[in-house]
Design an enzyme around this catalytic site. Sequence first.
Site, PDB file in Angstrom:
ATOM      1  N   GLU A 232       0.412  10.300   8.965  1.00 51.92           N
ATOM      2  CA  GLU A 232      -0.144   9.663   8.021  1.00 51.92           C
ATOM      3  C   GLU A 232       0.096  10.712   6.473  1.00 51.92           C
ATOM      4  O   GLU A 232       0.428  10.586   5.310  1.00 51.92           O
ATOM      5  CB  GLU A 232      -1.515  10.326   8.431  1.00 51.92           C
ATOM      6  CG  GLU A 232      -2.790   9.364   6.831  1.00 51.92           C
ATOM      7  CD  GLU A 232      -3.753  10.381   6.408  1.00 51.92           C
ATOM      8  OE1 GLU A 232      -3.001  11.231   5.269  1.00 51.92           O
ATOM      9  OE2 GLU A 232      -4.499  10.527   6.921  1.00 51.92           O
ATOM     10  N   GLU A 307       4.111  19.302   7.765  1.00 53.06           N
ATOM     11  CA  GLU A 307       2.725  18.067   7.830  1.00 53.06           C
ATOM     12  C   GLU A 307       1.931  18.646   8.441  1.00 53.06           C
ATOM     13  O   GLU A 307       0.569  18.882   9.449  1.00 53.06           O
ATOM     14  CB  GLU A 307       3.026  16.832   7.767  1.00 53.06           C
ATOM     15  CG  GLU A 307       4.725  16.883   5.695  1.00 53.06           C
ATOM     16  CD  GLU A 307       3.130  17.152   4.772  1.00 53.06           C
ATOM     17  OE1 GLU A 307       1.918  17.171   4.708  1.00 53.06           O
ATOM     18  OE2 GLU A 307       3.909  17.766   4.379  1.00 53.06           O
TER      19      GLU A 307
END
Length: 1126
Positions: A232, A307
């Site tokens: 995400e 990330e």
Amino acid sequence: MIVFRRNLNLSNEMAFLLKASSANWTHSSDQLVLLSGRQRAMERAAVLCSMSSSLSSIASRRFLHSTRSARSRLHSLSYSFAAQPTHTHTYGHHRLIRNPRSSGKPRPLRPQGSFLVRHSNYKPLTCATLHRPHPQLHFASTRCLAVASSSPSHTSSSSENENRYEVAADKYGFERVSQQFIQECKSTAVLYKHKKTGAQVMSISNDDENKVFGIVFRTPPTDSTGIPHILEHSVLCGSRKYPLKEPFVELLKGSLNTFLNAFTYPDRTCYPVASTNTKDFYNLVDVYLDAVFFPKCVEDVQTFQQEGWHYELNDPSEDISYKGVVFNEMKGVYSQPDNILDNAYGVDSGGDPKVIPTLRFEEFKEFHKKFYHPSNARIWFYGDDDPIERLRVLSEYLDMFESSPVSNESKIVSQKLFSEPFKLIEKYPAGDDGDLKKKHMVCLNWLLSDKPLDLETELTLGFLDHLLLGTPASPLRKILLESGLGEAIVGGGIEDELLQPQFSIGLKGVSEGDIQKVEELVMSTLKKLSDEGFDSHAVEASLNTIEFSLRENNTGSFPRGLSLMLRSIGKWIYDLDPFEPLKYEKPLMKLKARIAEEGSKAVFSPLLEQYILNNTHRATVEMQPDPAKASRDEEEEKKVLEKVKASMTEEDLAELARATQELRLKQETPDPPEALRSVPSLSLSDIPKKQIHIPTEIGDIDGVKILQHDLFTNDVIYTEVAFDMSSLNQSLLEMGTKDMDFVQLNQLIGRKTGGISVYPYISSVRGKEEPCSHVIVRGKAMGGRSEDLFDLINRILQEVQFTDRQRFKQFVSQSKARMENRLRGSGHSVAAARMDAKLNVAGWISEQMGGISYLDFLRDLEKKVDQDWTQISSSLEEIRRILVSRKQCLINVTADGKNITNSEKYIRKFLDLLPNQTPYQSNSWNGKLPAENEAIAIPTQVNYVGKAANIYDAGYQLKGSAYVISRYISNTWLWDRVRVSGGAYGGFCDFDTHSGVFSFLSYRDPNLLKTLDIYDGTGDFLRSLDMDSNALTKAIIGTIGDIDAYQLPDAKGYSSLLRYLLGITEDERERRREEVLLTSLRDFKEFADVIDHVKDKGVMVAVTSPEDADSANKDRPCCFHVRKAI
């Protein structure tokens, strides 16, 4: 300490009453315009805190007006620092951004021991109120305000339009599955299926200008590596059409979006956007569609490393460390004991920090390939845009894919109920101060059913939940808190966001020997309620409160279309009817009729027995404090990394150091101009040149100023009664009056109004030494209940009795528990409040009410309540006598003209009942904390790092360009260096234009001194800035988007009130807007010297671990004065 009269020694005994009450009513304080930047950054840059009352009461299909936290939690792209709510409900983990408005091979998911240790999903983050709070009251009403009447061009049932839509659907490859008119939100809803891929599309048409798009994928995890969460974060880091590092950030810089985010639920991932500007809206839609279907991250291991996680080694001679945004985010989550307590499934979609480093890039790629496919997608459109254009845009993407069997493979399978209860014991990191034997937590958890429930049963359970726990007067909540067995409630009651509903309840601050007593008390209380039923007034109050909220649909700054999407997706994602959650009218009427005919006991007692009392699927989770756990976890991580390094050759270490530098170089290298130009954006010609006007008429009734805002509110009247000076708290709502106990008072409020809240509003005023300080009583009701509304406000102010010592002590214990939890989860807000307290009087006052000073005071007050209650009680009465005066009163009313006129006689009656004594002489408050650098030490695995100074002291004169510049610094320099390169969950800066305080803050940050160095480099960043006209235009447009943020009528009226209190004129707003629009590169360069004042004269506050504080002081002697807080 706080003194209201020099001859009264009230001091901190009154700080408890000065504590802002929990926010229930969302609004967008950006509309003050030229409010402090932190109020914008912390209110909207972290959307899921600013969703607060939105995602718990909006996304959960109950819309309950509740003062407790909902358990649900999602992992989200952007973390919103909220400047107001103390009990905001969020579902997740987000990217820390200044979001302007406001987680082996996967297999079908079977919940694995639904109530095993609840690590991080399904648990609220609580963002606490900073100084100058703008409380968000989330009330209810009894008319549907969801959207205006449907647009004839979009919702006409004429055969001509029907045929046109059918032809368009067929042309773009869709077939219509079902069409319904949803009366509750005045919308036509059409469910389509893409013929080629099977993608499902819900197209909602109405007259709401705040358009919403969302695409949702089922993403069931099989382990706690956090794949859904990391993905995400990663998919918005560049895509096929938009090949720059982070199109998401470029959209933030130059969009008029009203919502821009992404969430990871335990079993699904959502990507929603919203905007009132049609061109901007479809720009956002296109970027998001390209991002989810064609992301660069699946071919770029460096995005995964950034990330998710990676080994970091700056030099072969140094130690290896873990870095990664999600990794550090989840370290912060796992530092909070309430989060460790709560996880609905046996695995964590957000990721367990101990497990995340086992995730491999190949698994990450495969997860995207499998689940991010149109055949696994649910797509949502809502608003006043063209329904045919929606299908055209979608077809361009969906037609590129073939059908996939993933929709069958991703199905969530129900878990069978356990045959007998079980108990689980876990440790949580605790400080070593105080009596550890009194810091246990215990929570009882039930999985209510082995299959989804029908809407009527869900709605009835929602009412039951509200009856049990929804207000301070609710019997289960009241009995638990009055038992003395614990300090505060844990567990959020009923949660129905997943396939199978759950119920959780327990206490924190429990003595080791009282764990069993808590369990027994919960069970015996539920049994008694089942046997005896609920008080009829309580049932009436709950019915009115919930119906009020359902019909009003006041989502604050959170788009209504998104709230509907989240409700619908809760069924749709499990292949159930997506229309059903939008239609509450029939089941609500049926429930009311059943209660009227059969009685509430016949309705609710069978549910208590079936789903809770006789339900063997019960897990009791006990959390035991362990002061050594945090350091032990760090040591375990260190040993793992030492073992990793020992296994590497010299060549391996050199390669790792090279890879670390290569990643950092990529992170810190700007995107090329051609890549930046690929992201669609608006031009200045798309921006309104004039500010949004709010009708305001200033009059008076018998000498008291009345502000009136004639706006369409669908028969709801909103009011604020403001008293000069500061005090009071929601505790006044819970103490009882001379004629009623607090239970009866709460029930009366629930039966007659949409809610009432009391809180202080404090702010610096530009150009003045004295702060603006008011107590605001805020309430709302239907127009026909105006008399009841003002009568109840009067009772709260004048008739509440300060005689219930035990009740007051509960407030103190609960507030202390909330403050300790806030320190762990919202350390940025604590650091910000502490810095403000060192720099201005308003900050000092607010820190006494909501910072470390307040926590110290609560700990002391908890002892004094038993020792000197008479003095405390008399002090409370004295404060009321000083505060509540007709001559210090100001009233704000927002409603349509008819209700404004009708309310005047009730306002006059209310004013006639107020004391009319001469106001007490105002005192000059000149308190500030010592300007020393502080490290607030708590058990945590991450840091919250702040630095601030008053730039007005350096001679800076306010210009509108400051809003553009501070926003740009957050979205570029700090985003790239603190978050992307540094690995923090986020970082931002804020300029409070009222006080002149410019501050830097980071959130869930693995660094401390390094982050401070980045702050100090901001001036050089501005001096060397080379900004083209396109980048400048984006920065200006994004700032205007903040200023023109979408507001509902109640928020407009409230914003106008605050402008009035702060002396912000329409002329000033126009001038600042013009200055924003005329911002130039020269303004950026000139601001560099101003920012250097923060570097040279700033104060630093970090909320950190004792180990990191000591390490900082070793590297830079005497850098911090260390203060242990937990």
